[in-house]
Design an enzyme around this catalytic site. Structure first.
Site, PDB file in Angstrom:
ATOM      1  N   CYS A   1      -1.722   9.786   2.328  1.00  0.00           N
ATOM      2  CA  CYS A   1      -1.328   9.173   1.091  1.00  0.00           C
ATOM      3  C   CYS A   1      -2.317   9.513  -0.114  1.00  0.00           C
ATOM      4  CB  CYS A   1      -1.346   7.326   1.308  1.00  0.00           C
ATOM      5  SG  CYS A   1      -2.888   6.980   1.785  1.00  0.00           S
TER       6      CYS A   1
ATOM      7  N   GLU B   1       0.954  -0.995  -0.054  1.00  0.00           N
ATOM      8  CA  GLU B   1       0.108   0.115  -0.044  1.00  0.00           C
ATOM      9  C   GLU B   1       0.921   1.303  -0.026  1.00  0.00           C
ATOM     10  OE1 GLU B   1      -3.443   0.106   0.046  1.00  0.00           O
ATOM     11  OE2 GLU B   1      -3.773  -2.078   0.131  1.00  0.00           O
TER      12      GLU B   1
HETATM   13  P1  NAD Z   1       8.357   4.488   4.727  1.00  0.00           P
HETATM   14  O1  NAD Z   1       8.299   3.559   3.457  1.00  0.00           O
HETATM   15  O2  NAD Z   1       9.235   5.332   5.046  1.00  0.00           O
HETATM   16  O3  NAD Z   1       8.406   3.779   6.043  1.00  0.00           O
HETATM   17  C1  NAD Z   1       6.890   2.896   6.502  1.00  0.00           C
HETATM   18  C2  NAD Z   1       7.486   1.660   7.351  1.00  0.00           C
HETATM   19  O4  NAD Z   1       8.640   0.984   6.630  1.00  0.00           O
HETATM   20  C3  NAD Z   1       8.180   2.132   8.557  1.00  0.00           C
HETATM   21  O5  NAD Z   1       7.652   1.158   9.700  1.00  0.00           O
HETATM   22  C4  NAD Z   1       9.621   1.906   8.605  1.00  0.00           C
HETATM   23  O6  NAD Z   1      10.211   1.269   9.629  1.00  0.00           O
HETATM   24  C5  NAD Z   1       9.584   0.739   7.501  1.00  0.00           C
HETATM   25  N1  NAD Z   1      10.835   0.670   6.837  1.00  0.00           N
HETATM   26  C6  NAD Z   1      11.986   1.741   6.639  1.00  0.00           C
HETATM   27  N2  NAD Z   1      12.798   1.129   5.982  1.00  0.00           N
HETATM   28  C7  NAD Z   1      12.570  -0.110   5.810  1.00  0.00           C
HETATM   29  C8  NAD Z   1      13.580  -1.196   5.088  1.00  0.00           C
HETATM   30  N3  NAD Z   1      14.476  -1.025   4.455  1.00  0.00           N
HETATM   31  N4  NAD Z   1      12.927  -2.550   5.048  1.00  0.00           N
HETATM   32  C9  NAD Z   1      11.591  -2.542   5.553  1.00  0.00           C
HETATM   33  N5  NAD Z   1      10.841  -1.592   6.133  1.00  0.00           N
HETATM   34  C10 NAD Z   1      11.345  -0.575   6.299  1.00  0.00           C
HETATM   35  O7  NAD Z   1       6.831   5.380   4.654  1.00  0.00           O
HETATM   36  P2  NAD Z   1       6.482   6.646   5.796  1.00  0.00           P
HETATM   37  O8  NAD Z   1       7.320   7.824   5.732  1.00  0.00           O
HETATM   38  O9  NAD Z   1       6.399   6.145   7.050  1.00  0.00           O
HETATM   39  O10 NAD Z   1       5.024   6.843   5.103  1.00  0.00           O
HETATM   40  C11 NAD Z   1       4.912   7.714   3.980  1.00  0.00           C
HETATM   41  C12 NAD Z   1       4.554   7.038   2.869  1.00  0.00           C
HETATM   42  O11 NAD Z   1       3.604   6.052   2.886  1.00  0.00           O
HETATM   43  C13 NAD Z   1       4.134   7.915   1.867  1.00  0.00           C
HETATM   44  O12 NAD Z   1       4.561   7.443   0.569  1.00  0.00           O
HETATM   45  C14 NAD Z   1       2.528   7.615   1.537  1.00  0.00           C
HETATM   46  O13 NAD Z   1       1.940   7.726   0.519  1.00  0.00           O
HETATM   47  C15 NAD Z   1       2.431   6.059   2.062  1.00  0.00           C
HETATM   48  N6  NAD Z   1       1.240   5.732   2.599  1.00  0.00           N
HETATM   49  C16 NAD Z   1       0.496   4.841   1.921  1.00  0.00           C
HETATM   50  C17 NAD Z   1      -0.562   4.595   2.162  1.00  0.00           C
HETATM   51  C18 NAD Z   1      -1.499   3.678   1.557  1.00  0.00           C
HETATM   52  O14 NAD Z   1      -2.349   3.270   2.284  1.00  0.00           O
HETATM   53  N7  NAD Z   1      -1.283   3.387   0.029  1.00  0.00           N
HETATM   54  C19 NAD Z   1      -1.133   5.071   3.477  1.00  0.00           C
HETATM   55  C20 NAD Z   1      -0.147   6.007   4.240  1.00  0.00           C
HETATM   56  C21 NAD Z   1       1.003   6.148   3.705  1.00  0.00           C
END
Ligand code: NAD
Length: 478
Positions: free
Chosen positions: A261, A227
């Site tokens: 998002c 997502e």
């Molecule tokens: P992010 O991708 O930086 O982090 C998300 C999660 O991934 C965190 O828990 C983080 O600890 C983990 N993570 C970080 N590096 C990782 C790795 N190398 N391997 C595995 N896990 C890792 O995202 P964010 O900054 O927390 O959120 C913002 C993003 O999320 C935006 O792009 C937004 O559009 C998207 N988003 C999507 C939805 C949806 O439902 N489609 C909802 C909310 C946010």
């Protein structure tokens, strides 16, 4: 104002890969003992989740607000808490029916036999959570997974350390480790987590991190639902009346200070509409928030790094000739101290500007001139498939063209964001904005194996019918 350093906050977590593996082993063993939890068990888990959220509503609002610096309590109430209740209520209402075995027709040549689909729990579902709606984006996949009879392991975001710790405490006090395990910590924990041999992994976050998650999951061939985000366009068609469309776009862009998002990322409209649109958006923002600084109803940007990133998008656009209009008249230094950014409309933009290249994830709204519907559809289709698309028009033919000729995870017409709150609409992206979908019945199916089963008849009729039908076809079928 509390300054959160996610690295420092994450360092407090002492979880090692071996701890995560041990937690997974506990859940796998429990699932082996109870491979098909009865509805009464699933229902009780969903009710416990609802009740523990209810008992901690104020703690949740305060913890998320501390993590953001300031997070509107109203927004947490609506988008994190009430949305979670709605999802639980939907699962409680329909879950038992969704569990039921579905009879299917058999082919004529197999008359006398029967077929069915049995929704079966997958086992242990992993959930990786971002920071922007930290309760709802943990709870919503948990609800689908629990309703489908799975246990859940959740990795919270390092950007919300207060809420992550609270959520862990709430879950630890409510569920056994066999049912729910919550991991907190930073990227190292997230990496170890995404490499676990789950039966399914749901990741919510950025497209760039999703590539690492999908690679780690591929090592064990763990099926993933991704997502993600992207640049969700607003198409303002030539026939749209500016006054009618402003409140919907303003709300979508300013809720959670644009850190959503499915927030409208940028707008496309004929040049002749841009000035009126820009004036009306600024006016609307100032009506909604008479001041931005110190206004508890207006959410702060989550962290200094994100604040600096948003400022650099504006600087880049300005250096390349864009015009920037900021709502309100607040003291800039005070705003910066509070990490608050008022709604900012950016006009005169082009594709060379970073603001038209990266997902914005903040209250900045670039508006690009695009004269005809062909131009607007062409622009959307020439760029990465977005998570959401918003179309403003009264014309049915325009609606149909945009709906059928563009690709986006989901669409709201003449509004923004509401498609996510419809319990009968699956939620997910397409292409770089995501893979798979969940929520409601789709969530139940995402976290189930929809097992196809064929039952051969064992009676004499089978041989009689089959003998007749097959006569003369081929001996090996007998
Ligand atoms: P992010 O991708 O930086 O982090 C998300 C999660 O991934 C965190 O828990 C983080 O600890 C983990 N993570 C970080 N590096 C990782 C790795 N190398 N391997 C595995 N896990 C890792 O995202 P964010 O900054 O927390 O959120 C913002 C993003 O999320 C935006 O792009 C937004 O559009 C998207 N988003 C999507 C939805 C949806 O439902 N489609 C909802 C909310 C946010």
């Amino acid at each position: 104002m509390v300054r959160i350093n996610p690295e420092k906050a994450a360092a407090k977590s002492k979880l090692k890969t071996s701890d995560l593996q041990a937690a997974l082993a506990v859940q796998k063993a429990a699932f082996k003992r109870t491979p098909y939890p009865a509805w009464s068990i699933r229902k009780a888990r969903l009710e416990k989740l609802r009740d523990v959220i209810r008992a901690h509503e104020d703690d949740i609002k305060n913890a998320i607000s501390e993590d953001f610096g300031n997070r509107s309590l109203l927004e947490t109430d609506f988008a994190d808490i009430v949305s979670s209740y709605n999802e639980i209520a939907d699962q409680l209402k329909h879950g038992e029916k969704w569990m039921s075995r579905r009879k299917k027709k058999v082919e004529l040549a197999q008359m006398g036999a029967s077929a069915e689909i049995i929704p079966q729990p997958l086992g242990v579902v992993g959930v990786i959570v971002p920071w922007n709606y930290p309760l709802f984006l943990a709870a919503s996949p948990m609800i689908g997974a629990m309703g489908a009879g799975n246990s859940v392991m959740v990795k919270m975001s390092e950007y919300t350390p207060k809420f992550s710790a609270l959520f862990k405490k709430m879950m630890d006090e409510t569920f056994s480790p066999e049912e729910v395990f919550v991991a907190t910590g930073g990227v190292d924990v997230a990496q170890a987590f995404s490499g676990l041999a789950f039966d399914h992994l749901l990741f919510t976050g950025s497209t760039s991190v999703a590539k690492h998650v999908a690679k780690a999951a591929a090592e064990n061939l763990v099926p993933c639902t991704l997502e993600l985000g992207g640049k969700s366009p607003v198409i303002v068609a030539g026939d749209a009346n500016i006054d009618d469309i402003i409140p919907q776009i303003a709300l979508g862009k300013m809720m959670n200070a644009g850190q959503t998002c499915i927030a409208p990322d940028y707008a496309l409209m004929p040049q002749a509409k841009i000035n009126a649109f820009s004036d009306a958006m600024i006016k609307r923002a100032e009506e909604m928030y008479p001041t931005f600084a110190g206004n508890e109803q207006y959410t702060s940007v989550i962290a200094d790094a994100h604040y600096a990133r948003l400022q650099s998008l504006l600087e880049d656009a300005e250096n390349k000739g864009a015009t920037i209009r900021v709502a309100g008249n607040d003291d800039k230094q005070q705003l910066a101290k509070e990490r608050r950014i008022p709604l900012t409309v950016v006009t005169g933009v082009n594709e060379d500007m970073k603001i038209m290249q990266e997902e914005i994830f903040g209250p900045l709204l670039p508006v690009m001139a695009s004269e005809t519907l062909d131009d607007q559809i062409g622009y959307v289709q020439d760029h990465a498939r977005p998570l959401a698309l918003y179309l403003f028009t009264k014309d049915a033919a325009t609606k149909d063209r945009v709906l059928l000729e563009t690709h986006a995870g989901g669409v709201s017409t003449n509004d923004t964001m509401w498609h996510i709150s419809q319990s009968e609409l699956p939620f997910g992206g397409v292409g770089p904005s995501g893979m798979g979908a969940y929520q409601g019945e789709k969530g139940f199916e995402t976290f189930s194996h929809m097992k196809s089963v064929f039952h051969q008849s064992t009676g004499g009729i089978r041989h009689a019918i089959k003998g007749k039908l097959m006569a003369g076809i081929h001996a090996p079928y007998d």
